[in-house]
Design an enzyme around this catalytic site. Structure first.
Site, PDB file in Angstrom:
ATOM      1  N   LYS A  68     -60.528 -56.362 -56.200  1.00  0.00           N
ATOM      2  CA  LYS A  68     -61.428 -55.298 -56.265  1.00  0.00           C
ATOM      3  C   LYS A  68     -61.982 -55.206 -57.917  1.00  0.00           C
ATOM      4  O   LYS A  68     -62.977 -55.074 -58.181  1.00  0.00           O
ATOM      5  CB  LYS A  68     -60.702 -53.980 -56.075  1.00  0.00           C
ATOM      6  N   LYS A  80     -49.993 -52.186 -57.372  1.00  0.00           N
ATOM      7  CA  LYS A  80     -49.839 -50.908 -56.256  1.00  0.00           C
ATOM      8  C   LYS A  80     -48.510 -50.617 -56.404  1.00  0.00           C
ATOM      9  O   LYS A  80     -47.647 -51.338 -56.352  1.00  0.00           O
ATOM     10  CB  LYS A  80     -50.290 -51.393 -54.941  1.00  0.00           C
ATOM     11  N   PRO A 119     -53.880 -42.146 -58.175  1.00  0.00           N
ATOM     12  CA  PRO A 119     -53.848 -41.521 -56.869  1.00  0.00           C
ATOM     13  C   PRO A 119     -53.998 -42.592 -55.665  1.00  0.00           C
ATOM     14  O   PRO A 119     -54.771 -43.439 -56.153  1.00  0.00           O
ATOM     15  CB  PRO A 119     -54.483 -40.308 -56.998  1.00  0.00           C
ATOM     16  N   ASP A 120     -53.425 -42.308 -54.713  1.00  0.00           N
ATOM     17  CA  ASP A 120     -53.778 -43.047 -53.375  1.00  0.00           C
ATOM     18  C   ASP A 120     -53.345 -42.194 -52.198  1.00  0.00           C
ATOM     19  O   ASP A 120     -52.813 -41.178 -52.390  1.00  0.00           O
ATOM     20  CB  ASP A 120     -53.176 -44.504 -53.631  1.00  0.00           C
ATOM     21  N   VAL A 192     -61.708 -38.784 -49.154  1.00  0.00           N
ATOM     22  CA  VAL A 192     -62.969 -40.007 -49.253  1.00  0.00           C
ATOM     23  C   VAL A 192     -63.910 -39.548 -47.986  1.00  0.00           C
ATOM     24  O   VAL A 192     -65.135 -39.272 -47.899  1.00  0.00           O
ATOM     25  CB  VAL A 192     -62.506 -41.548 -49.207  1.00  0.00           C
ATOM     26  N   ARG A 216     -58.196 -30.880 -39.482  1.00  0.00           N
ATOM     27  CA  ARG A 216     -59.585 -31.509 -39.949  1.00  0.00           C
ATOM     28  C   ARG A 216     -60.496 -31.507 -38.790  1.00  0.00           C
ATOM     29  O   ARG A 216     -61.951 -31.579 -39.100  1.00  0.00           O
ATOM     30  CB  ARG A 216     -59.343 -32.707 -40.674  1.00  0.00           C
ATOM     31  N   ALA A 267     -61.115 -47.488 -46.406  1.00  0.00           N
ATOM     32  CA  ALA A 267     -59.773 -48.092 -46.507  1.00  0.00           C
ATOM     33  C   ALA A 267     -59.626 -49.348 -46.967  1.00  0.00           C
ATOM     34  O   ALA A 267     -60.371 -50.336 -46.843  1.00  0.00           O
ATOM     35  CB  ALA A 267     -59.433 -47.798 -44.994  1.00  0.00           C
TER      36      ALA A 267
HETATM   37  P1  NAI Z   1     -56.386 -39.347 -47.525  1.00  0.00           P
HETATM   38  O1  NAI Z   1     -55.123 -39.384 -47.423  1.00  0.00           O
HETATM   39  O2  NAI Z   1     -56.870 -38.011 -48.281  1.00  0.00           O
HETATM   40  O3  NAI Z   1     -57.259 -39.263 -46.363  1.00  0.00           O
HETATM   41  C1  NAI Z   1     -56.867 -40.012 -44.839  1.00  0.00           C
HETATM   42  C2  NAI Z   1     -57.322 -39.529 -43.587  1.00  0.00           C
HETATM   43  O4  NAI Z   1     -57.085 -40.440 -42.721  1.00  0.00           O
HETATM   44  C3  NAI Z   1     -56.343 -38.080 -43.519  1.00  0.00           C
HETATM   45  O5  NAI Z   1     -57.351 -37.032 -43.096  1.00  0.00           O
HETATM   46  C4  NAI Z   1     -55.443 -38.513 -42.237  1.00  0.00           C
HETATM   47  O6  NAI Z   1     -55.141 -37.658 -41.486  1.00  0.00           O
HETATM   48  C5  NAI Z   1     -56.555 -39.554 -41.613  1.00  0.00           C
HETATM   49  N1  NAI Z   1     -55.792 -40.470 -40.715  1.00  0.00           N
HETATM   50  C6  NAI Z   1     -54.483 -41.260 -41.188  1.00  0.00           C
HETATM   51  N2  NAI Z   1     -54.389 -42.222 -40.032  1.00  0.00           N
HETATM   52  C7  NAI Z   1     -55.288 -42.017 -39.108  1.00  0.00           C
HETATM   53  C8  NAI Z   1     -55.679 -42.602 -37.973  1.00  0.00           C
HETATM   54  N3  NAI Z   1     -54.767 -43.540 -37.220  1.00  0.00           N
HETATM   55  N4  NAI Z   1     -56.830 -42.495 -37.370  1.00  0.00           N
HETATM   56  C9  NAI Z   1     -57.644 -41.159 -37.746  1.00  0.00           C
HETATM   57  N5  NAI Z   1     -57.525 -40.551 -38.883  1.00  0.00           N
HETATM   58  C10 NAI Z   1     -56.341 -41.071 -39.790  1.00  0.00           C
HETATM   59  O7  NAI Z   1     -56.947 -40.619 -48.171  1.00  0.00           O
HETATM   60  P2  NAI Z   1     -58.283 -40.919 -48.852  1.00  0.00           P
HETATM   61  O8  NAI Z   1     -57.928 -40.804 -50.623  1.00  0.00           O
HETATM   62  O9  NAI Z   1     -59.413 -40.270 -48.366  1.00  0.00           O
HETATM   63  O10 NAI Z   1     -58.433 -42.474 -48.837  1.00  0.00           O
HETATM   64  C11 NAI Z   1     -58.956 -43.021 -47.682  1.00  0.00           C
HETATM   65  C12 NAI Z   1     -59.041 -44.262 -47.539  1.00  0.00           C
HETATM   66  O11 NAI Z   1     -59.489 -44.972 -48.550  1.00  0.00           O
HETATM   67  C13 NAI Z   1     -57.340 -44.923 -47.806  1.00  0.00           C
HETATM   68  O12 NAI Z   1     -56.951 -46.225 -47.282  1.00  0.00           O
HETATM   69  C14 NAI Z   1     -57.356 -45.369 -49.564  1.00  0.00           C
HETATM   70  O13 NAI Z   1     -56.381 -46.177 -49.797  1.00  0.00           O
HETATM   71  C15 NAI Z   1     -58.615 -45.768 -49.528  1.00  0.00           C
HETATM   72  N6  NAI Z   1     -59.260 -45.547 -50.913  1.00  0.00           N
HETATM   73  C16 NAI Z   1     -59.128 -44.559 -51.495  1.00  0.00           C
HETATM   74  C17 NAI Z   1     -59.730 -44.288 -52.752  1.00  0.00           C
HETATM   75  C18 NAI Z   1     -59.883 -42.735 -53.535  1.00  0.00           C
HETATM   76  O14 NAI Z   1     -60.561 -42.820 -54.426  1.00  0.00           O
HETATM   77  N7  NAI Z   1     -59.309 -41.819 -52.793  1.00  0.00           N
HETATM   78  C19 NAI Z   1     -60.435 -45.498 -53.520  1.00  0.00           C
HETATM   79  C20 NAI Z   1     -60.173 -46.690 -52.746  1.00  0.00           C
HETATM   80  C21 NAI Z   1     -59.653 -46.713 -51.499  1.00  0.00           C
HETATM   81  N1  PHE Z   2     -56.045 -46.031 -54.957  1.00  0.00           N
HETATM   82  C1  PHE Z   2     -57.456 -46.168 -55.374  1.00  0.00           C
HETATM   83  C2  PHE Z   2     -57.946 -47.543 -54.942  1.00  0.00           C
HETATM   84  O1  PHE Z   2     -57.190 -48.167 -54.114  1.00  0.00           O
HETATM   85  C3  PHE Z   2     -57.985 -45.560 -56.648  1.00  0.00           C
HETATM   86  C4  PHE Z   2     -57.210 -46.260 -57.862  1.00  0.00           C
HETATM   87  C5  PHE Z   2     -58.079 -47.318 -58.453  1.00  0.00           C
HETATM   88  C6  PHE Z   2     -56.124 -45.992 -58.271  1.00  0.00           C
HETATM   89  C7  PHE Z   2     -57.633 -47.727 -59.639  1.00  0.00           C
HETATM   90  C8  PHE Z   2     -55.584 -46.624 -59.506  1.00  0.00           C
HETATM   91  C9  PHE Z   2     -56.180 -47.319 -60.172  1.00  0.00           C
HETATM   92  O2  PHE Z   2     -59.079 -48.069 -55.444  1.00  0.00           O
END
Ligand code: NAI
Ligand code: PHE
Length: 355
Positions: A68, A80, A119-120, A192, A216, A267
């Site tokens: 990435k 990670k 954060p993740d 996200v 949600r 994801a």
């Molecule tokens: P989050 O934890 O805020 O949201 C994840 C959502 O998915 C929750 O609402 C949860 O209930 C739901 N969920 C979990 N398992 C599920 C399933 N089997 N079916 C349907 N819904 C389900 O996480 P966030 O921050 O929104 O991240 C989402 C994805 O994006 C993760 O995989 C994360 O690693 C990835 N990501 C996030 C970034 C960020 O800036 N937050 C950056 C890059 C990737």
């Molecule tokens: N966890 C997020 C990702 O997978 C955001 C993140 C990026 C966190 C870089 C730390 C460093 O992209």
């Protein structure tokens, strides 16, 4: 899954594992590559079936971070960390959670800047504030403490730009990435996914959503959005599937029957095996490689905290994800390969240049 199987097939630099008897949590930090800069990637806190599964997740996710960062042109390596929780996060009281964060921060600090976290899933900007009490090596502190806050809005913006590029590649909509009238299914309504869903609705798409969190879903339903049961996500007909929950949604078997034209989501590690990318490509389903599509969060965190960028610069770089994907799709067409492979080749070129 056990460590003896996972680590020999991993090409990373370092993996540390620690158990804390006081909280019952396991801590894994995987440093995949520091070739482009300090390894960086978020802290994931959740329950795992075994320590081996936690190590497998951390090592796989760390490798994806290397790719990435390379594709996004950021001067960082890939890492990670995973905290394998002893109980669901909601069941941990404040003191136990703070102790878990303090142990994790001490582990990060011991690596002396080789690994910088953020954060993740399962951790937030407020948790980064707690880590920063022990170590400077944590991105994404809350705005209230002078940090740049979560990268989730930038991630959502980049993912939506990726979806538009993939829609254009698939020849859907107005042919230029417009999604008006297209049926978009967003899986996961977290930080996200909720924003991705808003962007899709604002752009005139027919929106469908799914989440395992009933609250949600109820909120979305109250706004008139159609909610799909989580188990039906890969069986529901749509134009664009946007996985924004956890990884591993699509393996070769699922790919053979997936009823959509485009997959573009946030994801990490959406494809569960190597066969999935091939099957999707053979079926003419356009897949936007996750490590390209979801780089907005990394661009936000690294841009703000390392490179001193303004929010406008972060936004411009994030929107360029669409352009990057267009050239990845073009490369894949030219070389008769999958977009996943074309994106990996692009990352490999950046890494080779750095070497
Ligand atoms: P989050 O934890 O805020 O949201 C994840 C959502 O998915 C929750 O609402 C949860 O209930 C739901 N969920 C979990 N398992 C599920 C399933 N089997 N079916 C349907 N819904 C389900 O996480 P966030 O921050 O929104 O991240 C989402 C994805 O994006 C993760 O995989 C994360 O690693 C990835 N990501 C996030 C970034 C960020 O800036 N937050 C950056 C890059 C990737
Ligand atoms: N966890 C997020 C990702 O997978 C955001 C993140 C990026 C966190 C870089 C730390 C460093 O992209």
């Amino acid at each position: 899954m056990d460590i003896e199987t996972v680590l020999p097939s991993w090409d990373g630099e370092l993996c540390s594992v620690r158990f804390d008897p006081e909280t019952g949590a396991w801590f894994v930090i995987a440093v995949h590559s520091t070739r482009l800069g300090p390894a960086s990637g978020g802290t994931r806190a959740m329950i795992y079936p075994s320590v081996g599964d936690a190590v497998a997740d951390a090592t796989r996710l760390a490798a994806a971070m290397t790719t990435k960062m390379a594709v996004a042109g950021l001067p960082m390596g890939g890492g990670k960390s995973v905290i394998a929780l002893p109980a669901p996060r909601a069941a941990l009281d404040g003191d136990r959670w703070r102790r878990i964060l303090r142990v994790h921060a001490a582990n990060v600090q011991q690596l002396g800047g080789t690994y910088i976290t953020g954060p993740d899933i399962g951790t937030s900007s407020a948790d980064m504030d707690v880590l920063r009490e022990t170590t400077p090596w944590a991105f994404g502190r809350s705005a209230a403490t002078g940090g740049p806050g979560s990268g989730a809005p930038a991630t959502a913006l980049g993912v939506f730009a990726a979806a538009r590029a993939a829609v254009a590649e698939a020849g859907l909509g107005d042919g230029d990435g417009g999604v008006a009238g297209l049926r978009i299914l967003v899986q996961g309504l977290g930080a996200v996914g909720a924003r991705v869903a808003e962007l899709a609705a604002e752009a005139g798409a027919e929106l469908l959503v799914a989440d395992v969190d009933a609250e949600r879903c109820a909120l979305a339903a109250a706004r008139g959005v159609r909610v799909v049961p989580p188990s039906e996500v890969t069986r529901t007909r749509c134009d664009v599937l946007m996985p924004c929950a956890t990884g591993g949604l699509i393996d070769g078997r699922v790919a053979r029957t997936l009823p959509c034209a485009v997959v573009a989501g946030a994801a990490n590690n959406q494809l569960a095996d190597a066969e999935a990318a091939l099957v999707l490509s053979r079926r003419g389903i356009i897949y936007a490689p996750d490590f390209v599509a979801n780089a907005g969060g990394a661009i936000h965190l690294v841009g703000r905290e390392v490179l001193g960028w303004t929010e406008d610069q972060v936004t411009r770089r994030t929107l360029q994800i669409g352009q990057t994907l267009r050239s990845v799709f073009a490369d894949a067409r030219t070389h008769g390969t999958t977009p996943e492979q074309a994106a990996h080749d692009l990352a490999a070129r950046h890494l080779a240049d750095a070497a």
